[in-house]
Scaffold this motif. Structure first.
Motif, PDB file in Angstrom:
ATOM      1  N   SER A 188      18.231  -5.489  30.784  1.00 32.17           N
ATOM      2  CA  SER A 188      17.169  -4.712  30.146  1.00 32.17           C
ATOM      3  C   SER A 188      17.449  -4.589  28.671  1.00 32.17           C
ATOM      4  O   SER A 188      18.566  -4.322  28.261  1.00 32.17           O
ATOM      5  N   CYS A 189      16.445  -4.830  27.873  1.00 29.93           N
ATOM      6  CA  CYS A 189      16.608  -4.730  26.427  1.00 29.93           C
ATOM      7  C   CYS A 189      16.430  -3.296  25.950  1.00 29.93           C
ATOM      8  O   CYS A 189      16.609  -3.011  24.780  1.00 29.93           O
ATOM      9  N   SER A 197      11.916  -6.546  21.639  1.00 30.91           N
ATOM     10  CA  SER A 197      11.479  -6.213  22.992  1.00 30.91           C
ATOM     11  C   SER A 197      10.612  -4.955  22.999  1.00 30.91           C
ATOM     12  O   SER A 197       9.685  -4.833  23.804  1.00 30.91           O
ATOM     13  N   ASN A 223      19.458 -11.291  24.611  1.00 25.55           N
ATOM     14  CA  ASN A 223      20.319 -11.124  25.778  1.00 25.55           C
ATOM     15  C   ASN A 223      21.663 -11.816  25.587  1.00 25.55           C
ATOM     16  O   ASN A 223      22.710 -11.284  25.965  1.00 25.55           O
ATOM     17  N   GLN A 272      19.758 -11.167  33.716  1.00 26.72           N
ATOM     18  CA  GLN A 272      18.551 -10.382  33.460  1.00 26.72           C
ATOM     19  C   GLN A 272      18.969  -8.985  33.025  1.00 26.72           C
ATOM     20  O   GLN A 272      19.288  -8.135  33.838  1.00 26.72           O
ATOM     21  N   ILE A 278       7.179  -6.048  21.803  1.00 26.25           N
ATOM     22  CA  ILE A 278       6.463  -6.682  22.905  1.00 26.25           C
ATOM     23  C   ILE A 278       5.924  -5.620  23.862  1.00 26.25           C
ATOM     24  O   ILE A 278       4.785  -5.697  24.341  1.00 26.25           O
ATOM     25  N   LYS A 279       6.748  -4.620  24.133  1.00 24.17           N
ATOM     26  CA  LYS A 279       6.325  -3.535  25.023  1.00 24.17           C
ATOM     27  C   LYS A 279       5.123  -2.803  24.433  1.00 24.17           C
ATOM     28  O   LYS A 279       4.161  -2.495  25.146  1.00 24.17           O
ATOM     29  N   ASN A 314      16.925  -5.834  15.416  1.00 25.64           N
ATOM     30  CA  ASN A 314      17.049  -6.557  16.688  1.00 25.64           C
ATOM     31  C   ASN A 314      18.508  -6.840  17.022  1.00 25.64           C
ATOM     32  O   ASN A 314      18.959  -6.597  18.144  1.00 25.64           O
ATOM     33  N   VAL A 362      13.733 -13.690  22.975  1.00 25.62           N
ATOM     34  CA  VAL A 362      14.229 -12.663  23.895  1.00 25.62           C
ATOM     35  C   VAL A 362      15.554 -13.112  24.517  1.00 25.62           C
ATOM     36  O   VAL A 362      16.489 -12.318  24.690  1.00 25.62           O
ATOM     37  N   GLU A 403       9.886 -16.449  24.296  1.00 28.21           N
ATOM     38  CA  GLU A 403      10.896 -16.327  25.346  1.00 28.21           C
ATOM     39  C   GLU A 403      12.292 -16.663  24.820  1.00 28.21           C
ATOM     40  O   GLU A 403      13.272 -16.011  25.171  1.00 28.21           O
TER      41      GLU A 403
END
Length: 425
Positions: free
Chosen positions: A421-422, A300, A188, A419, A303-304, A228, A184, A181
């Motif tokens: 979106s990546c 990200s 952001n 929040q 992870i997806k 990244n 990520v 976390e």
């Protein structure tokens, strides 16, 4: 589950000893001890964070004590394994303390900024005006953050807790690692930092200069294999408050940016990026230097991929057999990342630049829009209404006040984490 597995191993060893004759106990133990030690060694090396569970750690100590008692050879192996595990857990604890200190520093900066905005108002170009150096420092942060992510965290991220399980006491001794976390969150933060640095300058020429600077940084990230940071920078530059600055972009040479966007184009399931990633992976395999070994994937998306592989494929085949192909593919993807994160960063570390990247105050979405509208006025009714609303919220009446309030709005970021979106869509 972890404690259950460790207890199972423990009881197997105990039961094995009970079944043996007293005089043959040591001989029987010697037969099983090497296999158990091999299991424990691989377990502690591959999944060290499992042993943050106090009960699991106690059970490990009980088990290793049984294995090593009375045999010098096993005692040395147990000692070596235990020391390695403690080193990893100690490093993790120190890393978590560092993250906490960074968080406190950011909070303190926000407090100072609220009362004396001019006291710490800086920009990235005053800290570092060399895109190669900044890309290298970003790579330092990426490799450090990723290095603490354990493979068990991928499992924790997707495991579904049984709603019938209300026994919270089972997990009372377990301290879950949150490095995935935190990684990520870093993505952001970098995206918002880029947007902040571009929107913050009052003069169009300066905004264009910062924009071109980040394009050069992004290009160097691509050359390094730091995908990244590259995607975080592109995401920041594609945020609406930045992309709407048409006069600013009109002063920017966008050819290099267009190439980078093409490389990270989400079309066809990020086909271009995946091709570049395969190239970087091949370079890493045949590398002759540490720099050539660097592969930092767009996390990200990784992870997806893992998530959809886990959710989209059944654990068992129609005949009831385990779907080994699914688990093999999951292991392959996670293992590949585990290999990439072990690479030592070959670049010289600049602590001043890294401190700025990690602790500089950044604008939240409202502050970005406000700064953007003050730089280049709203062009349609929707933008005019939003600008009016933002000004009214802070009681703004003049452009000068708007600039001051923009800095004050930064504190909202840490009241509600943005929040974003990546994935570029």
């Amino acid at each position: 589950m972890v404690y259950f597995l460790m207890s199972k191993v423990y009881h197997l060893v105990v039961e094995h000893q009970r079944l043996s004759e007293p005089q043959a106990d040591k001989i029987r133990l010697r037969k099983i001890a090497p296999k158990v030690l091999q299991l424990l060694t691989e377990w502690t090396e591959t999944f060290p964070y499992d042993f943050r569970d106090e009960r699991t750690m106690r059970r490990l100590k009980d088990l290793t004590h049984r294995l090593s008692s009375g045999d010098e050879l096993y005692r040395k192996a147990v000692q070596q394994m235990t020391q390695g595990l403690i080193r990893k857990l100690t490093a993790l604890g120190q890393y978590e303390e560092t993250l906490m200190k960074i968080s406190i520093t950011v909070t303190d900066r926000l407090a100072v900024l609220k009362t004396k905005p001019q006291a710490i108002q800086k920009d990235i170009l005053t800290i570092c005006n060399d895109p190669f150096t900044l890309a290298q420092q970003l790579t330092h942060i990426e490799l450090e953050r990723s290095s603490f992510i354990g493979p068990e965290e991928f499992i924790q991220a997707f495991i579904q807790k049984d709603p019938r399980d209300n026994d919270k006491s089972r997990f009372s001794g377990h301290k879950k690692a949150r490095n995935l976390e935190a990684y990520v969150d870093w993505f952001n933060r970098l995206s918002y930092l880029v947007a902040t640095e571009i929107c913050m300058p009052v003069k169009k020429k300066q905004r264009a200069r910062v924009t071109e600077f980040f394009i050069d940084v992004a290009r160097e990230c691509f050359n390094i294999g730091n995908f990244n940071s590259l995607m975080a920078i592109i995401s920041g530059m594609n945020m609406s408050p930045v992309s709407r600055l048409k006069k600013t972009w009109g002063k920017v040479k966008t050819a290099k940016f267009d190439i980078l966007e093409h490389q990270m184009d989400p079309s066809n399931n990020f086909y271009n990026y995946r091709t570049a990633l395969r190239g970087a992976t091949q370079r890493s395999i045949t590398a002759h230097s540490s720099r050539e070994k660097i592969v930092i994937p767009f996390f990200s998306l990784l992870i997806k991929d893992v998530y959809f592989l886990n959710e989209g494929c059944a654990n068992r085949l129609p005949n009831g057999h385990i779907n080994f192909e699914k688990f093999w593919e999951l292991a392959k993807q996670v293992s590949e990342f585990m290999a990439w994160k072990k690479v030592e960063c070959p670049f010289e570390k600049d602590r001043k630049i890294i401190a700025y990247l990690l602790t500089a105050p950044v604008f939240n979405e409202d502050a970005l829009y406000l700064a953007s509208y003050e730089s280049e006025g709203p062009e349609n009714n929707t933008e005019k209404e939003r600008w009016k609303s933002l000004r009214c919220v802070r009681g703004i009446r003049t452009v000068h006040q708007a600039c001051q309030i923009t800095l004050l709005l930064i504190q909202d970021l840490y009241r509600s984490q943005p929040q974003t979106s990546c994935l570029l869509t």
